[in-house]
Design a protein around this motif. Sequence first.
Motif, short mmCIF file in Angstrom:
data_model
loop_
_atom_site.label_atom_id
_atom_site.label_comp_id
_atom_site.label_asym_id
_atom_site.label_seq_id
_atom_site.Cartn_x
_atom_site.Cartn_y
_atom_site.Cartn_z
N ALA A 253 28.24 48.42 -1.27
CA ALA A 253 26.79 48.24 -1.19
C ALA A 253 26.50 46.78 -0.87
CB ALA A 253 26.11 48.64 -2.50
N ALA A 254 25.27 46.53 -0.42
CA ALA A 254 24.82 45.16 -0.14
C ALA A 254 23.35 45.05 -0.51
CB ALA A 254 25.03 44.80 1.34
N PHE A 255 22.94 43.82 -0.85
CA PHE A 255 21.55 43.59 -1.22
C PHE A 255 21.06 42.34 -0.51
CE2 PHE A 255 18.19 42.42 -4.46
CZ PHE A 255 17.36 43.48 -4.14
N LEU A 256 19.95 42.50 0.24
CA LEU A 256 19.37 41.40 1.01
C LEU A 256 17.98 41.10 0.45
CD1 LEU A 256 21.26 43.18 2.99
CD2 LEU A 256 20.22 41.82 4.81
N VAL A 257 17.65 39.81 0.31
CA VAL A 257 16.33 39.42 -0.20
C VAL A 257 15.70 38.40 0.74
CG1 VAL A 257 17.00 39.82 -2.60
CG2 VAL A 257 17.21 37.54 -1.63
N LEU A 258 14.38 38.25 0.63
CA LEU A 258 13.63 37.34 1.48
C LEU A 258 14.02 35.89 1.16
CD1 LEU A 258 11.36 37.47 3.64
CD2 LEU A 258 9.74 37.03 1.78
N ASP A 259 14.32 35.10 2.21
CA ASP A 259 14.71 33.70 1.98
C ASP A 259 13.48 32.86 1.63
OD1 ASP A 259 13.35 33.39 4.35
OD2 ASP A 259 15.09 32.81 5.53
N LYS A 260 13.72 31.60 1.26
CA LYS A 260 12.64 30.73 0.83
C LYS A 260 11.62 30.47 1.93
CE LYS A 260 15.28 28.32 -2.75
NZ LYS A 260 15.80 27.01 -3.23
N ALA A 261 12.09 30.49 3.18
CA ALA A 261 11.18 30.26 4.30
C ALA A 261 10.30 31.47 4.59
CB ALA A 261 11.97 29.89 5.55
N GLY A 262 10.69 32.65 4.04
CA GLY A 262 9.92 33.86 4.26
C GLY A 262 10.09 34.46 5.64
N SER A 263 11.18 34.11 6.33
CA SER A 263 11.37 34.59 7.71
C SER A 263 12.47 35.63 7.85
CB SER A 263 11.68 33.41 8.62
OG SER A 263 12.86 32.75 8.20
N CYS A 264 13.41 35.65 6.91
CA CYS A 264 14.57 36.56 7.04
C CYS A 264 14.93 37.16 5.70
CB CYS A 264 15.78 35.80 7.56
SG CYS A 264 15.69 35.35 9.30
N LEU A 265 15.48 38.38 5.77
CA LEU A 265 16.18 38.93 4.62
C LEU A 265 17.63 38.47 4.74
CD1 LEU A 265 14.92 42.65 4.48
CD2 LEU A 265 13.97 40.65 3.32
N VAL A 266 18.14 37.85 3.71
CA VAL A 266 19.51 37.34 3.75
C VAL A 266 20.33 37.97 2.62
CG1 VAL A 266 18.88 35.16 4.84
CG2 VAL A 266 18.88 35.33 2.34
N SER A 267 21.60 38.12 2.86
CA SER A 267 22.47 38.76 1.90
C SER A 267 22.70 37.87 0.68
CB SER A 267 23.82 39.07 2.56
OG SER A 267 24.70 39.66 1.64
N VAL A 268 22.54 38.46 -0.50
CA VAL A 268 22.79 37.70 -1.73
C VAL A 268 23.91 38.33 -2.55
CG1 VAL A 268 20.45 36.76 -1.90
CG2 VAL A 268 20.96 38.98 -2.96
N ALA A 269 24.27 39.58 -2.24
CA ALA A 269 25.36 40.23 -2.98
C ALA A 269 25.92 41.38 -2.14
CB ALA A 269 24.86 40.75 -4.32
N THR A 270 27.25 41.52 -2.13
CA THR A 270 27.92 42.61 -1.42
C THR A 270 29.09 43.09 -2.26
OG1 THR A 270 29.38 41.10 -0.25
CG2 THR A 270 27.32 41.69 0.86
N SER A 271 29.56 44.31 -1.96
CA SER A 271 30.75 44.81 -2.66
C SER A 271 31.44 45.86 -1.80
CB SER A 271 30.37 45.42 -4.01
OG SER A 271 29.62 46.60 -3.84
N GLY A 272 32.68 46.12 -2.12
CA GLY A 272 33.43 47.19 -1.48
C GLY A 272 33.57 47.05 0.03
N VAL A 273 33.39 48.17 0.73
CA VAL A 273 33.62 48.20 2.18
C VAL A 273 32.58 47.40 2.96
CG1 VAL A 273 34.81 50.43 2.08
CG2 VAL A 273 32.31 50.37 2.38
#
Length: 594
Positions: free
Chosen positions: A77-97
Amino acid sequence: MAVYAGATGGAIALATLNVPVISGARRVVHHAFYGQAYDFQSVVSEMSRDLVRAVSCDELGELVVNTLCRRMKLRGAAFLVLDKAGSCLVSVATSGVLAHRFAEAAVEVNGPLGRWFLARPEPVRREQLLHSLRAAGLSAAEMGLLEEEQASLWIPVVLRGKLRAAAVLGNKQRDALFSNDDLEIAATLAGLLGVSMENAELYDHLRAEMQKLREMQDQLVQAEKLSAIGELVSGVAHELNNPLTAIIGYAELLLGELRGTAAERDLENILRSAERCRRIVRNLLTFARRQRAERRLVDVNELLRETLELQSYQLRVDNIAIRLELDEGLPKTLADPSQLQQVFVNIIMNAHQAIRSVKEAGSIAVRTAVAGDMIRVAISDDGPGIPPDIMGRIFDPFFTTKEVGVGTGLGLSICYGIVSAHGGRIWCESVPGQGATFFVELPIRQEAPEEPAPEPKPAENKHLRVLVVEDEPAVAAVIRRLLSKNGHKVEVAGSAREALGLLRRDREFDALISDVKMPDIDGATLFERLRAEAPELIERVIFITGDTASPDTASFLQRAGRPVLPKPFGAEDLRRALLALVDVAAAERPNADH
């Protein structure tokens, strides 16, 4: 008819007997295609309980991917959240494949994929996204994410009409398919994630506010400490000024008597050391913010040499080499030398400490040059440098990277204030690992100072009658000696009360030299008593004091409007102060014969 009824009953009985068989077959098929079945309410409840454990945004990402993999039997799984600039969702955590592919994943909020999520905030299979957006102008990076076959399901998280996050579910274990129950759980999960994110953000906000409160409390405590230090410095300065006055006075007397002897050089060394002590006391008062700024034409090169001389011993002991590259054609500028010296001391001291924090020896380079209409001073060190993330805070009050008990975090903020007050600017350039350079620029100002009034020159046979009011016996004695040497007639009162008693019997004095801070009756009270009992003496008063740092003393002296001779002083200072009163004394007593 009977035959038909019998056949129908038999069919029903047969169907009833086969229900367990059919249900079992459906379970087998469901398990084969979708994996192990699970209770919807139970899984949602368990995931909700897991996610509520996240107390900060930093913890939420890892908790999300771990919960998804464990509860939904995912291979990653992976989890992406909005960056401080508010322009992109960026990955903050990943696991497995998905750990490798999604480690640096980013989705533009205003790109095709981000707009799709915002318009359709519901779980969506990878195949559907790829089919719908293949011709939508996806970036190569986003196309690569959608083409990743191990990422099966995307779950956008939209809060208050804004795309805030996205969870990516990897393939299920044993390559099972996602069922309708899985999609319902995913849809519910989006809501849970939204609530968890808001809770985590609220927690982070509260934690930041608590940190600000703690910092404010620390600043108040530090301010109280600084106030106490200021009072201590003021008291120490006063106590040092009295003996320094005696040392300087007696050394000058002896030097005048022993010119041309072997003791001359020794006495000159005593005077130089006393002068250095006087400068140190003045710097202490400047540090305590209790010394009035006095601007005059300053040779910045000479000031830097003097500053380095003050620190030369410790720099030498700590194996810090100094390299000077001074522009000898540097013009003088109007500035307060004590304040500028404080700036240079702070910068050099910080460079010294920075070098010693990482190695046993190093070097500091000091350069001066003219830059347009400014004088530029550059002080460089070969220490560890300053990290970019704190560069913007180094001039903030109370900000420090030093250990507790080392520094107050005020040095550079004071430097910033001093340089700004001079119309200049101060900044730092640094490459981590390659040292730092502090630049100070000062405007070139050479307004000619006001010409001092011509020094009055009394007649050769003009001697004054002087009353000295001083409770320190050593100071009173040296003043008597210095004045008597010049032919003046001197009487000494060890207290203001004694002086008042003497003045009731005899007021025929050309000058009255009085200390300000005395026991029993102080100089301010004495002055008011003179105003009431002997107003003709008011214009003949000269105050001497080692307590110019005290706000009460400074306020009184300003109201009194009389000449002030700050301690420590020497014979020349005393001579000039008396000369300034000669005309007044002569005008008041034109026919006096001493």
